[in-house]
Structures are given as C-alpha cells and as structure tokens.
Scaffold this motif. Structure first.
Motif: not given
Length: 570
Positions: A1-11, A430-438
């Motif tokens: 992924m582009k980042r290894s750490v998810m950005k916080s909502s504030t950031a 990619h963040a959560g690995l829970t697929f909903i779309r073909e």
C-alpha cells in the motif's frame, strides 16, 4: 500500500482543509482526497472526479448537517471512520460521525430504535443476518423503493448494483432490496501450509493414518489432523490441532448461528440458505412463514445433525485446543493463530486476514512476507449433503430505518454510497480485505497481492464462494432469537446440560418467541404460523430435514492437496 499506517481522521481532515476553517464542498477537496488517498481504483481518474462531482452536487442541500452512523469495530470500518468519513465531510460539507462499537451493541441500538421510534442513528451498518427481521417488521426502508422514489435524487447513477456480490443476501423473498453491502467476509478453514507440506510430517501422518496429510474434506479427517498435531513441538513451540472459543458470552452464539449446524449437515439444501429448513433449524411454509424449530414441528434445531455438530465442537475444544480457549470470547480467540501455535482452525473468519499479514504476525509469515498458512473451504460433517451450505459469510450492510427523517436519511445514504463507491472500494478493500464488488475482486492490484493473502483472492474469484451465505429470511426476529443461542449452548459448553438437552431447550425457547410473534400479529402475513406438534417420527420419515441419527457418524476420512483444490476453482 502507499502507506503502512492508516492516517488518523484528524490528520486526513487537516490534509483536506476540513480543520483549516469552514467546511468546504468543492472539487478541490475531492482532488486532494484522490491525490492523497486513492492510489488504486476500478475507475479512471476522470471517472473518479465525475463520481465525486455527484456527491458534491447531491450533498449541497445537506451542507452543515451533522449525521451519525454506526458499525461494529473491524478493520474495514476503522478505515471508513478514520479516513473516508472526514474525506466525505470535506468534499460535501456534511459532517459525519461514524461510531465504532461492538457488534452486539449495534444490534441493541437498532433494536431500541425499532421499539421506540427514536432516531438514534441516521444509518446502521448491521449484518444482513437481520434481513428476515427487516423484511417482516417493515421498519427498515426498502432500498428498492427508496432509490426509485424518495431517495432517487441522492442515488448515485454510478452505484452499479450489479457489481455488488452480496445482494442475494440482502434481498427479501419478494425481491425488495433492504440493505446495501459494505463489507463481506467468510468463515473458512485455516491451516499451516508449511507444516502440512513438511516431508517428515507428511510421511509420519501417512504412516499413522494411512492417507495423505492435506486439506480435510470432511470432519473425520479434520479430527485425525487435530489429533496428529496436538501436543507435538514444532519450531520450539507446543502445537495444538484446533482453535476455538467457549466462554458463555454473546459471541458464542455467532459461533453456532453462523452456519455451524449446516456445516455438520443440518438443514436442507438450497442457496443462499436451506429450504424449507435453514441452518438455524427453523422451518418455513410455502409463504415463508416460520412454522417450527423443534423436530416435533418439522424443525431441526434439536435433531441428530445438530446434536452431532455441538458435540464435535465441544470434544475438539476439550481435546485439541489450548486450555485457555474454553474461557475465551470471539475477540480474544481471533488473534491466537497468528501467534504460531495452531496447526489448523475449522471456523476461521477471513476478516482476520488483515491481522495475519501485518508486522505483528511474523510467527506465521515468511521472510519475504508471504504467509506460512493458507485458507480453504471448511470440511463438512457426517450429515452433510451436496447442495447444502458449508459455511457462513458475514455481510455488514447499510440499513436506513423508517424512523429516520427523510433529509437525514438522504444525507446518510450519500455517505453509504461514498464508502462503497467504485472510486474508493479497491483502496478500502486493501485496507480491510473484505470484498463487496466484483470489479474490486478482479482488480489487477489483487492479482499482484494474492500470493501474500493465503488464498483469499482465489476464494473470492472462485464459484465456490456462493456456497457461503449469511443467516437467511427464515429467522423472523434475529435480535430476540440470537440471544437464546449463546445462553443455551453455553450450558452445553459448561457441562450443565448435554448437547441434546441444550438444543431441546433452545428450540423450545425459539418456538416460544415465534408463538408470541404469531399471537401479537406484529409481522402480519409474514410472521410465524406455527405447526401443530406431532411425533418426531412423523417428521423424521419425511424427505429432507430433520434427520435421524446415523449409524456411523465417522465416515472414511478424506483430504485433498491445496494445489488440487486451487486447480478445481480455476
């Protein structure tokens, strides 16, 4: 992924300018979001900007509104709350509070809103397991009607419902869509591929059991493998052949309502759920009205397949599982396989994949980041027949309640569509690995990442995935009935009751709830219409579910190599 750490909502909000002054809703905010966050998408950049323009224009009427939504706490929803919610607010000017709470708490809040009519949340991500509840009570908006009428002006022309893979699970028998999938994950079989392919272990297993060590096709083989690995030391650690949990806690109910009885062979054949008897053992008539749960009313919650299902899980918990597991909840047991002491797990949710491939899971990862483990279809029990479901799929889905004012529902609906849009869905997956779309499943970035995900991509690209489904429409009131499971099965787990006694009690209590619903008439013509009780022998002589005890509940064990399994999917 582009980042290894998810950005916080504030950031992220600072990045988008949300905290730099008044919220602004324009394409500049959208472009910043696309530049900063969306590296991979099923849409071209031009198409992404066009989709963002829809949200800008449709959200204009709701700028400044404070909207509250809620979901359970899993990685996918953390990404939505921390990254997508502030982005949506910056782009549209609609202020979103996305609360993350326990799954049981989500159901409780939803139930309270249904009972009181008070608008607690403007939208819920709740499991599609409640589809039977929503369809019968009519307190959730039909999205089919909503998108055609009141919500038409805020429905994304690029929504592309045909691209969602889980709509069968959120559609009622009369064809109305009640929920929009937001995340999906299946319960599959998890195993240590490095140990299963170790030549010495393979030879020892073949010598002892007379067949090849591999992915178990049935429970007989699973049991042999559990016995084989339990108590041996590998790589300096004591190994167990099974992982599970057994604490008398609401999460114990999910362990069993999530298709465990059908995995054993309970219920009838059918997709997405058995008919007329489903995996809860609840029978319905030709009008989809529940008519019984106990064998004496044609149900199967307490038949031989169900007793076998509970008995085996308790036996394996006692014999082949870390001793502490008996006192664990779902959340406590989930991280254990990543610690490197578990050889296999029958009942493993793919939602744990994200935690299995991060920096904290080095015990089950190779030096190059590829997994030492794989996932595969769960083995089935002695009562299982071809055409029965062999596993559960969780489909957390957006639900709009009738008690939510129209303008608030519209604003919340925009957010629901934003976090499931084609623009963001690949990145969210990619963040959560829970697929909903073909379109997301087939995205080239997942072809590239597949070798590091242990079979997840292969499973979701295979036709096999349709045999995994959530709780279906036979269950008339999920919140009321689900709580009965953990209480009664908890008695079997503790030894206070035998499995047969616990299931007799469970089915009787389910029928009491359904009888109350029938008397109250609150679900109209869709509500329960209970069968008269008959001798169990009458129903056991009928074709299909329920079933009598087999003479042999331990058929010939069968395994398959993982490589052959993958080939069969292709």
């Amino acid at each position: 992924m582009k980042r290894s750490v998810m950005k916080s909502s504030t950031a992220l909000a600072v990045t988008l300018g949300l905290l730099a002054g008044p919220a602004f809703a324009d394409m500049d905010a959208a472009k910043k979001f696309l530049d900063e966050e969306i590296e991979r998408s099923a849409l071209s950049r031009e198409e992404q900007e066009a989709e963002m323009q829809f949200f800008i224009d449709a959200g204009e009427a709701f700028k400044g509104m404070d909207i509250k939504v809620v979901s359970e706490t899993i990685t996918t929803h953390e990404y939505e709350a921390n990254v997508l919610a502030p982005a949506f607010s910056a782009i549209t000017g609609i202020n979103i509070t996305h609360d993350l709470i326990g799954e049981g708490d989500v159901v409780e809040k939803l139930q309270t809103q249904m009972q009181s009519g008070e608008n607690i949340y403007d939208a819920y991500i709740n499991d599609s397991d409640l589809i039977g509840t929503h369809w019968r009570y009519k307190q959730a908006r039909s999205l089919t009607d909503w998108m055609a009428n009141e919500g038409k002006d805020v429905t994304n022309p690029g929504l592309d419902l045909d691209d969602y893979i889980g709509l069968d699970f959120t559609t009622s028998p009369d064809g109305e869509l009640y929920q929009l999938p937001d995340q999906q994950f299946a319960n599959l079989y998890w195993f240590r591929q490095d140990w299963f392919t170790d030549p010495e272990l393979m030879a020892e297993f073949k010598e002892k059991y007379g067949y090849d060590l591999g992915v178990p096709v049935n429970w007989s083989a699973y049991e042999d493998i559990a016995e084989f690995f339990t108590g041996r030391t590998i790589d300096g650690v004591e190994v167990y052949g099974n992982m599970d949990y057994g604490k008398k806690d609401p999460s114990l109910g999910w362990r069993y309502t999530d298709a465990w009885l059908s995995m054993a062979g309970g219920g009838d054949v059918g997709e997405p759920n058995g008919l007329p008897v489903d995996e809860w053992g609840i029978r319905v008539n030709e009008n989809s009205q529940p008519v019984g749960s106990c064998v004496t009313r044609g149900g199967a919650t307490n038949d031989a397949a169900a007793v076998y299902a509970i008995s085996k899980s308790i036996e394996w918990l006692e014999k082949y599982t870390p001793p502490a597991a008996a006192g664990m909840t779902f959340g406590e047991a989930g991280p254990v396989p990543a610690q490197g002491t578990i050889a296999q797990q029958m009942f493993w949710y793919t939602a744990f994949t994200a935690d299995m491939v991060n920096e904290n899971a080095t015990a089950v990862l190779n030096d190059d980041g590829t997994p030492k483990w794989r996932m595969a279809p769960s083995p089935h029990g002695a009562y299982w027949k071809d055409g029965q479901k062999v596993g559960y799929q969780d489909v957390g889905s957006w639900t709009l309640m009738e008690s939510t004012p129209v303008d608030r529902a519209k604003a919340a609906w925009l957010y629901a569509q934003f976090v499931t849009s084609k623009t963001v869905d690949v990145e969210k997956a990619h963040a959560g690995l829970t697929f909903i779309r073909e379109s997301t499943i087939q995205h080239e970035s997942f072809t590239e990442r597949a070798p590091k995900l242990g079979g997840l991509v292969e499973f979701y690209r295979s036709p096999a995935r349709t045999a995994w489904s959530p709780t279906g429409t036979n269950v008339p009131d999920y919140p009321k009935l689900a709580q009965l499971w953990w209480q009664n099965i908890g008695d079997a787990m503790s030894g206070a009751k035998t499995p047969q006694e616990a299931l007799d009690s469970l089915c009787a209590e389910q029928e009491k709830v359904m009888e109350r619903l029938e008397r109250a008439g609150v679900q109209g013509d869709l509500g329960p219409k209970m069968n008269e009780e008959r001798e169990a022998s009458y129903w056991l002589e009928q074709e299909g579910s329920p079933v009598a005890k087999l003479d042999n509940e331990d058929p010939e064990p069968e395994t398959i190599s993982y490589e052959e399994l993958i080939k069969s999917w292709q």
